[in-house]
Design a protein around this motif. Structure first.
Motif, PDB file in Angstrom:
ATOM      1  N   ILE A  32       0.819  -1.209   0.000  1.00 47.03           N
ATOM      2  CA  ILE A  32       0.000   0.000   0.000  1.00 47.03           C
ATOM      3  C   ILE A  32       0.856   1.263   0.000  1.00 47.03           C
ATOM      4  O   ILE A  32       0.474   2.276  -0.576  1.00 47.03           O
ATOM      5  CB  ILE A  32      -0.996  -0.001   1.181  1.00 47.03           C
ATOM      6  CG1 ILE A  32      -2.141   0.981   0.924  1.00 47.03           C
ATOM      7  CG2 ILE A  32      -0.320   0.312   2.492  1.00 47.03           C
ATOM      8  CD1 ILE A  32      -3.117   0.516  -0.083  1.00 47.03           C
ATOM      9  N   HIS A  33       2.028   1.210   0.613  1.00 45.22           N
ATOM     10  CA  HIS A  33       2.888   2.396   0.646  1.00 45.22           C
ATOM     11  C   HIS A  33       3.363   2.797  -0.750  1.00 45.22           C
ATOM     12  O   HIS A  33       3.670   3.948  -1.000  1.00 45.22           O
ATOM     13  CB  HIS A  33       4.077   2.162   1.573  1.00 45.22           C
ATOM     14  CG  HIS A  33       5.013   1.112   1.066  1.00 45.22           C
ATOM     15  ND1 HIS A  33       4.723  -0.233   1.182  1.00 45.22           N
ATOM     16  CD2 HIS A  33       6.191   1.207   0.430  1.00 45.22           C
ATOM     17  CE1 HIS A  33       5.712  -0.920   0.625  1.00 45.22           C
ATOM     18  NE2 HIS A  33       6.613  -0.078   0.175  1.00 45.22           N
ATOM     19  N   ALA A  36       1.245   5.585  -2.338  1.00 40.51           N
ATOM     20  CA  ALA A  36       1.566   6.942  -1.894  1.00 40.51           C
ATOM     21  C   ALA A  36       2.839   7.433  -2.582  1.00 40.51           C
ATOM     22  O   ALA A  36       2.917   8.594  -2.995  1.00 40.51           O
ATOM     23  CB  ALA A  36       1.726   6.989  -0.384  1.00 40.51           C
ATOM     24  N   LEU A  37       3.819   6.564  -2.723  1.00 38.38           N
ATOM     25  CA  LEU A  37       5.058   6.960  -3.386  1.00 38.38           C
ATOM     26  C   LEU A  37       4.828   7.229  -4.864  1.00 38.38           C
ATOM     27  O   LEU A  37       5.389   8.160  -5.428  1.00 38.38           O
ATOM     28  CB  LEU A  37       6.117   5.873  -3.214  1.00 38.38           C
ATOM     29  CG  LEU A  37       6.618   5.655  -1.790  1.00 38.38           C
ATOM     30  CD1 LEU A  37       7.567   4.464  -1.752  1.00 38.38           C
ATOM     31  CD2 LEU A  37       7.304   6.897  -1.275  1.00 38.38           C
ATOM     32  N   GLY A  38       3.986   6.413  -5.497  1.00 38.22           N
ATOM     33  CA  GLY A  38       3.703   6.587  -6.917  1.00 38.22           C
ATOM     34  C   GLY A  38       2.876   7.823  -7.204  1.00 38.22           C
ATOM     35  O   GLY A  38       2.985   8.421  -8.261  1.00 38.22           O
ATOM     36  N   PRO A  50      -1.602   6.324   3.105  1.00 38.54           N
ATOM     37  CA  PRO A  50      -1.603   4.860   2.993  1.00 38.54           C
ATOM     38  C   PRO A  50      -2.645   4.195   3.897  1.00 38.54           C
ATOM     39  O   PRO A  50      -3.281   3.227   3.493  1.00 38.54           O
ATOM     40  CB  PRO A  50      -0.189   4.451   3.411  1.00 38.54           C
ATOM     41  CG  PRO A  50       0.632   5.668   3.230  1.00 38.54           C
ATOM     42  CD  PRO A  50      -0.276   6.834   3.435  1.00 38.54           C
ATOM     43  N   LEU A  51      -2.834   4.705   5.088  1.00 44.42           N
ATOM     44  CA  LEU A  51      -3.803   4.106   5.998  1.00 44.42           C
ATOM     45  C   LEU A  51      -5.222   4.285   5.465  1.00 44.42           C
ATOM     46  O   LEU A  51      -6.033   3.354   5.509  1.00 44.42           O
ATOM     47  CB  LEU A  51      -3.670   4.708   7.396  1.00 44.42           C
ATOM     48  CG  LEU A  51      -4.456   4.020   8.495  1.00 44.42           C
ATOM     49  CD1 LEU A  51      -4.102   2.548   8.586  1.00 44.42           C
ATOM     50  CD2 LEU A  51      -4.217   4.705   9.825  1.00 44.42           C
ATOM     51  N   PHE A 110       4.859   5.767   7.261  1.00 49.88           N
ATOM     52  CA  PHE A 110       5.024   7.170   6.931  1.00 49.88           C
ATOM     53  C   PHE A 110       4.802   8.078   8.130  1.00 49.88           C
ATOM     54  O   PHE A 110       4.885   9.292   8.009  1.00 49.88           O
ATOM     55  CB  PHE A 110       4.054   7.562   5.806  1.00 49.88           C
ATOM     56  CG  PHE A 110       4.366   6.845   4.529  1.00 49.88           C
ATOM     57  CD1 PHE A 110       5.436   7.228   3.746  1.00 49.88           C
ATOM     58  CD2 PHE A 110       3.608   5.776   4.125  1.00 49.88           C
ATOM     59  CE1 PHE A 110       5.736   6.563   2.574  1.00 49.88           C
ATOM     60  CE2 PHE A 110       3.905   5.099   2.959  1.00 49.88           C
ATOM     61  CZ  PHE A 110       4.970   5.491   2.176  1.00 49.88           C
ATOM     62  N   GLY A 111       4.501   7.529   9.291  1.00 43.82           N
ATOM     63  CA  GLY A 111       4.270   8.335  10.479  1.00 43.82           C
ATOM     64  C   GLY A 111       2.891   8.960  10.476  1.00 43.82           C
ATOM     65  O   GLY A 111       2.085   8.727   9.586  1.00 43.82           O
TER      66      GLY A 111
END
Length: 129
Positions: A32-33, A36-38, A50-51, A110-111
Motif C-alpha cells: 500500500i505504501h 503513496a510513493l507513486g 496509505p492508511l 510514513f508516520g
C-alpha cells in the motif's frame, strides 16, 4: 437438523472466506505504501494517505466477502446431501481452514500526519538554507 446444516454450511464458507480475506489484506498491506510513493505531490499539496487507502480497500473487500459467502452458501445448500445425521462437509467439497489468523494494524511507515508535515517543513527549510 436443516437449520444446523445451513449454519454449518454458512460457517464453513465464512471461515474459508475470512482466511482468504485476511491473506488478501496482508498482500495489500505489504504494497500500500507504493501507492503513496507513486502518487507523489500534486497541485493541491496532498498525497495519498496509505492508511486511508488501506481502509478503503479493506471495506470494499469486506462487502464483497459477505456477498461471496452468501452466494456460495446458497449454492452448497442447494447441491449438498443433507441427511438426518447432518451434512458431511468433505462430501460437499468444503474444507475448513486449519488456522485462521488475524492481526492488528498499528504501524504506519510514513508516520502520523503531523510527522509528515514536520518532515516537509524541515525539508523546505533545509533546501532554502
Amino acid at each position: 437438523m436443516l437449520a444446523l446444516a445451513a449454519r454449518t454450511i454458512v460457517l464453513a464458507h465464512l471461515d474459508r472466506g475470512w482466511a482468504d480475506h485476511l491473506a488478501v489484506l496482508a498482500e495489500i498491506r505489504e504494497g500500500i505504501h507504493l501507492r503513496a510513493l507513486g502518487q507523489g505531490p500534486n497541485p493541491f499539496g496532498m498525497s495519498l494517505d496509505p492508511l486511508a487507502e488501506f481502509h478503503a480497500e479493506a471495506v470494499k473487500l469486506f462487502a464483497s466477502l459477505l456477498d461471496l459467502v452468501q452466494d456460495r452458501s446458497a449454492e452448497t445448500f442447494e447441491t449438498a446431501a443433507i441427511t438426518a445425521a447432518g451434512i458431511d462437509l468433505d462430501a460437499a467439497g468444503l474444507r475448513r481452514p486449519t488456522a485462521t489468523w488475524t492481526y492488528v494494524v498499528r504501524d504506519n511507515p510514513f508516520g502520523t500526519p503531523l510527522d509528515r508535515a514536520l518532515g516537509q517543513l524541515a525539508r523546505r527549510i533545509y533546501h532554502r538554507g
